[in-house]
Scaffold this active site. Sequence first.
Site, PDB file in Angstrom:
ATOM      1  N   CYS A  32      16.520  26.510  72.050  1.00 49.34           N
ATOM      2  CA  CYS A  32      16.467  27.899  72.505  1.00 49.34           C
ATOM      3  C   CYS A  32      17.737  28.641  72.107  1.00 49.34           C
ATOM      4  CB  CYS A  32      16.258  27.960  74.018  1.00 49.34           C
ATOM      5  SG  CYS A  32      16.167  29.638  74.665  1.00 49.34           S
ATOM      6  N   CYS A  48      18.859  31.150  74.788  1.00 42.05           N
ATOM      7  CA  CYS A  48      19.494  30.520  75.948  1.00 42.05           C
ATOM      8  C   CYS A  48      20.926  30.074  75.639  1.00 42.05           C
ATOM      9  CB  CYS A  48      18.695  29.294  76.394  1.00 42.05           C
ATOM     10  SG  CYS A  48      16.931  29.546  76.554  1.00 42.05           S
ATOM     11  N   ASP A  49      21.124  29.467  74.468  1.00 42.45           N
ATOM     12  CA  ASP A  49      22.373  28.755  74.212  1.00 42.45           C
ATOM     13  C   ASP A  49      23.229  29.319  73.075  1.00 42.45           C
ATOM     14  OD1 ASP A  49      21.610  26.949  76.202  1.00 42.45           O
ATOM     15  OD2 ASP A  49      20.505  25.712  74.775  1.00 42.45           O
TER      16      ASP A  49
END
Length: 310
Positions: free
Chosen positions: A134, A137-138
């Site tokens: 992701c 997300c990261d």
Amino acid sequence: MLDLAIIGGGPAGLSAGLYATRGGLKNVVMFEKGLPGGQITSSSEIENYPGSAEILSGLDFMAPWSEQCMRFGLKHAMEEVTRISKNEDGTFQIYLAGGKSEQAKSVIVCTGSTPKKANFEGEAELFGKGVSTCATCDGFFYKNREVVALGGGDTALEEALYLSHICSKVYLVHRRDTFRASPSTIEKVKNNPKIELVLNVTVKKAYGDKMGLNGIIVVDNAGNERDIAVPGVFVFVGMNVNNTILKQEDGNFLCDMDDNGNVIVDLSMKTSVKGLFAAGDLRTKASKQVVCAAGDGATAGIQALEYVNH
């Protein structure tokens, strides 16, 4: 007894709930163990949804969907469904993770899919410690640093472009020298000076220490190895359909499936079992696009409404 149980709260499930409740079904519950929105909420940007001219993140794009659906009476149960079976009277039993169960006259399964693992050495051990699926997300954790994006489809290339806005450099690693992405996306990637294409190679292993990932080793068709020292690797190599809730105690599936584990449906999203519908990424030959999942859900919602009322 529920009129309709919808399993999954992504675009397909929400659209199914909207059309079923607005069409008149009164007791409709959408089972989603997390917040509604589905996998698309982790996408960095949505720019190809018809009628939506503004480019939004997946999270922002999906925010109004649940509000709209709940307005017409759709209920959200934050419960995990473990299995679905059919009763002798033609109704369905919905088994929940907590041990309880619900009964429903009809069911629409919209459980979607989850990212595949690339299965290289060190991937599992370093997952969450430098290996991710992701970028939204990261990606922020690797601001102004070099990373690898692995894959050759639309998702891999789109996320490589997203990462290029955050990171100093993105190595796009792919096992072929051609991509399965749309031509416009491929062109953007090739013209991005912060993206280096590393083609015709496979990942041999990821390596690191207790602090996390330090890099990956890739190998070409001739056996030549290359060490790419990066603190982050983003894996985008396809999806697995989430079909386990359809597996019965005898090991067989509740309805007909294709060789890849996708649910076989007709144009009305009907499965081989009366009263059971499937929509979105779970069904056979799905395009795996938000607009297609929404269309599937709308069709399934209308068909479930007709099934219950007749």
